[in-house]
Design a protein around this motif. Structure first.
Motif, PDB file in Angstrom:
ATOM      1  N   VAL A   1       3.928  13.950   4.111  1.00  0.00           N
ATOM      2  CA  VAL A   1       3.905  14.049   2.648  1.00  0.00           C
ATOM      3  C   VAL A   1       5.320  14.268   2.124  1.00  0.00           C
ATOM      4  N   ASP A   2       6.033  15.205   2.708  1.00  0.00           N
ATOM      5  CA  ASP A   2       7.403  15.492   2.258  1.00  0.00           C
ATOM      6  C   ASP A   2       8.327  14.304   2.468  1.00  0.00           C
ATOM      7  N   ASP A   3       8.210  13.661   3.633  1.00  0.00           N
ATOM      8  CA  ASP A   3       9.033  12.480   3.897  1.00  0.00           C
ATOM      9  C   ASP A   3       8.668  11.349   2.931  1.00  0.00           C
ATOM     10  N   GLY A   4       7.389  11.254   2.607  1.00  0.00           N
ATOM     11  CA  GLY A   4       6.948  10.260   1.628  1.00  0.00           C
ATOM     12  C   GLY A   4       7.534  10.530   0.261  1.00  0.00           C
ATOM     13  N   LEU A   5       7.590  11.800  -0.119  1.00  0.00           N
ATOM     14  CA  LEU A   5       8.196  12.160  -1.404  1.00  0.00           C
ATOM     15  C   LEU A   5       9.671  11.785  -1.438  1.00  0.00           C
ATOM     16  N   GLN A   6      10.352  12.017  -0.325  1.00  0.00           N
ATOM     17  CA  GLN A   6      11.776  11.655  -0.261  1.00  0.00           C
ATOM     18  C   GLN A   6      11.942  10.143  -0.358  1.00  0.00           C
ATOM     19  N   ALA A   7      11.105   9.398   0.352  1.00  0.00           N
ATOM     20  CA  ALA A   7      11.165   7.934   0.286  1.00  0.00           C
ATOM     21  C   ALA A   7      10.869   7.462  -1.135  1.00  0.00           C
ATOM     22  N   TYR A   8       9.908   8.082  -1.773  1.00  0.00           N
ATOM     23  CA  TYR A   8       9.556   7.741  -3.154  1.00  0.00           C
ATOM     24  C   TYR A   8      10.746   7.972  -4.085  1.00  0.00           C
ATOM     25  N   LYS A   9      11.398   9.128  -3.928  1.00  0.00           N
ATOM     26  CA  LYS A   9      12.575   9.425  -4.745  1.00  0.00           C
ATOM     27  C   LYS A   9      13.684   8.406  -4.515  1.00  0.00           C
ATOM     28  N   ASN A  10      13.757   7.884  -3.286  1.00  0.00           N
ATOM     29  CA  ASN A  10      14.759   6.862  -2.951  1.00  0.00           C
ATOM     30  C   ASN A  10      14.289   5.449  -3.310  1.00  0.00           C
ATOM     31  N   LYS A  11      13.137   5.364  -3.977  1.00  0.00           N
ATOM     32  CA  LYS A  11      12.531   4.096  -4.404  1.00  0.00           C
ATOM     33  C   LYS A  11      12.143   3.185  -3.234  1.00  0.00           C
ATOM     34  N   ASP A  12      11.895   3.802  -2.083  1.00  0.00           N
ATOM     35  CA  ASP A  12      11.394   3.071  -0.924  1.00  0.00           C
ATOM     36  C   ASP A  12       9.878   3.260  -0.902  1.00  0.00           C
ATOM     37  N   TYR A  13       9.203   2.519  -1.796  1.00  0.00           N
ATOM     38  CA  TYR A  13       7.780   2.729  -2.024  1.00  0.00           C
ATOM     39  C   TYR A  13       6.923   2.290  -0.840  1.00  0.00           C
ATOM     40  N   ILE A  14       7.386   1.310  -0.103  1.00  0.00           N
ATOM     41  CA  ILE A  14       6.617   0.848   1.060  1.00  0.00           C
ATOM     42  C   ILE A  14       6.574   1.946   2.118  1.00  0.00           C
ATOM     43  N   LYS A  15       7.727   2.575   2.360  1.00  0.00           N
ATOM     44  CA  LYS A  15       7.771   3.679   3.326  1.00  0.00           C
ATOM     45  C   LYS A  15       6.934   4.852   2.830  1.00  0.00           C
TER      46      LYS A  15
ATOM     47  N   LEU B   1       1.023   6.317  -6.530  1.00  0.00           N
ATOM     48  CA  LEU B   1       1.705   5.086  -6.151  1.00  0.00           C
ATOM     49  C   LEU B   1       0.958   3.871  -6.701  1.00  0.00           C
ATOM     50  N   GLY B   2      -0.350   3.973  -6.793  1.00  0.00           N
ATOM     51  CA  GLY B   2      -1.151   2.901  -7.376  1.00  0.00           C
ATOM     52  C   GLY B   2      -0.736   2.578  -8.802  1.00  0.00           C
ATOM     53  N   VAL B   3      -0.329   3.594  -9.549  1.00  0.00           N
ATOM     54  CA  VAL B   3       0.127   3.382 -10.928  1.00  0.00           C
ATOM     55  C   VAL B   3       1.371   2.497 -10.943  1.00  0.00           C
ATOM     56  N   LEU B   4       2.272   2.713  -9.988  1.00  0.00           N
ATOM     57  CA  LEU B   4       3.483   1.882  -9.918  1.00  0.00           C
ATOM     58  C   LEU B   4       3.120   0.418  -9.679  1.00  0.00           C
ATOM     59  N   TYR B   5       2.183   0.184  -8.775  1.00  0.00           N
ATOM     60  CA  TYR B   5       1.775  -1.198  -8.498  1.00  0.00           C
ATOM     61  C   TYR B   5       1.073  -1.812  -9.700  1.00  0.00           C
TER      62      TYR B   5
ATOM     63  N   GLU C   1       6.320  -1.138 -11.602  1.00  0.00           N
ATOM     64  CA  GLU C   1       7.513  -0.299 -11.720  1.00  0.00           C
ATOM     65  C   GLU C   1       8.139  -0.094 -10.346  1.00  0.00           C
ATOM     66  N   GLY C   2       9.254  -0.775 -10.097  1.00  0.00           N
ATOM     67  CA  GLY C   2       9.949  -0.626  -8.831  1.00  0.00           C
ATOM     68  C   GLY C   2       9.358  -1.443  -7.701  1.00  0.00           C
ATOM     69  N   VAL C   3       8.223  -2.048  -7.937  1.00  0.00           N
ATOM     70  CA  VAL C   3       7.551  -2.909  -6.961  1.00  0.00           C
ATOM     71  C   VAL C   3       7.002  -4.113  -7.724  1.00  0.00           C
ATOM     72  N   GLU C   4       6.675  -5.147  -6.995  1.00  0.00           N
ATOM     73  CA  GLU C   4       6.043  -6.290  -7.649  1.00  0.00           C
ATOM     74  C   GLU C   4       4.656  -5.877  -8.121  1.00  0.00           C
ATOM     75  N   GLN C   5       4.332  -6.235  -9.357  1.00  0.00           N
ATOM     76  CA  GLN C   5       3.033  -5.867  -9.912  1.00  0.00           C
ATOM     77  C   GLN C   5       1.922  -6.446  -9.050  1.00  0.00           C
ATOM     78  N   ASP C   6       0.987  -5.592  -8.673  1.00  0.00           N
ATOM     79  CA  ASP C   6      -0.085  -6.014  -7.779  1.00  0.00           C
ATOM     80  C   ASP C   6      -1.324  -5.156  -8.081  1.00  0.00           C
ATOM     81  N   TYR C   7      -2.203  -5.685  -8.926  1.00  0.00           N
ATOM     82  CA  TYR C   7      -3.401  -4.945  -9.317  1.00  0.00           C
ATOM     83  C   TYR C   7      -4.311  -4.664  -8.123  1.00  0.00           C
ATOM     84  N   ASN C   8      -4.396  -5.617  -7.203  1.00  0.00           N
ATOM     85  CA  ASN C   8      -5.261  -5.431  -6.044  1.00  0.00           C
ATOM     86  C   ASN C   8      -4.756  -4.281  -5.175  1.00  0.00           C
ATOM     87  N   LYS C   9      -3.446  -4.203  -5.009  1.00  0.00           N
ATOM     88  CA  LYS C   9      -2.847  -3.109  -4.241  1.00  0.00           C
ATOM     89  C   LYS C   9      -3.124  -1.776  -4.937  1.00  0.00           C
ATOM     90  N   ALA C  10      -2.944  -1.755  -6.261  1.00  0.00           N
ATOM     91  CA  ALA C  10      -3.226  -0.541  -7.028  1.00  0.00           C
ATOM     92  C   ALA C  10      -4.679  -0.127  -6.830  1.00  0.00           C
TER      93      ALA C  10
END
Length: 159
Positions: free
Chosen positions: A22-36, A59-63, A67-76
């Motif tokens: 979770v913490d590493d995910g938060l750091q990746a998120y802050k670094n805009k590495d949404y896939i990680k 993260l679903g909201v971003l998809y 925002e920062g990722v290619e829009q993808d309703y199915n992914k969201a």
């Protein structure tokens, strides 16, 4: 006794690994590495860490918004479904977003029955916005049912 100590130690280490995801995910998120971030949170969620599920919902909201990722309703939608499965921390947000998706017909066929079901789940998971939407939809459906009953009654007596 040694076996019990080993089991407790393994559980504590496993909990630390889940927290690290979770913490590493938060750091990746802050670094805009949404896939990680997604991979780490999904792992945490799969391992039973409810905070990982909560963050997947966010993260679903971003998809959805692209925002920062290619829009993808199915992914969201997939991320929200995963978050909604969680009955504890954060599951309500995923359920609410699914309800809204079906309510508004955003990239899915509009389906008020599914919307009501997801809003109800959101409410059960203490999402206040989900509760408001659920109650509003139930009121609207009740009024439509009353109107339908009145229409039938008026046609029946006119004949």
């Amino acid at each position: 006794m040694k076996i019990l100590v080993k089991i407790l130690l393994a559980l504590v280490l496993n909990m630390n690994l889940m927290a690290d995801n979770v913490d590493d995910g938060l750091q990746a998120y802050k670094n805009k590495d949404y896939i990680k971030a997604e991979k780490l949170w999904e792992k945490a969620c799969d391992d039973g860490n409810t905070k990982g599920c909560f963050h997947l919902g966010n993260l679903g909201v971003l998809y959805k918004n692209g925002e920062g990722v290619e829009q993808d309703y199915n992914k969201a939608k997939n991320l929200w479904e995963k978050a909604c499965e969680n009955q504890d921390y954060g599951g309500g947000g995923g359920c609410y977003n699914l309800g809204r998706m079906y309510d508004m017909g955003e990239s899915v066929e509009q389906d008020f029955k599914k919307a009501v079901q997801y809003y109800k789940k959101a409410c059960e998971r203490e999402n206040s916005t989900g509760c408001h939407k659920y109650e509003a939809m139930i009121l609207i459906l009740n009024k439509k049912l009353e109107q339908y009953a009145d229409d039938i009654a008026n046609k029946k007596y006119k004949q």
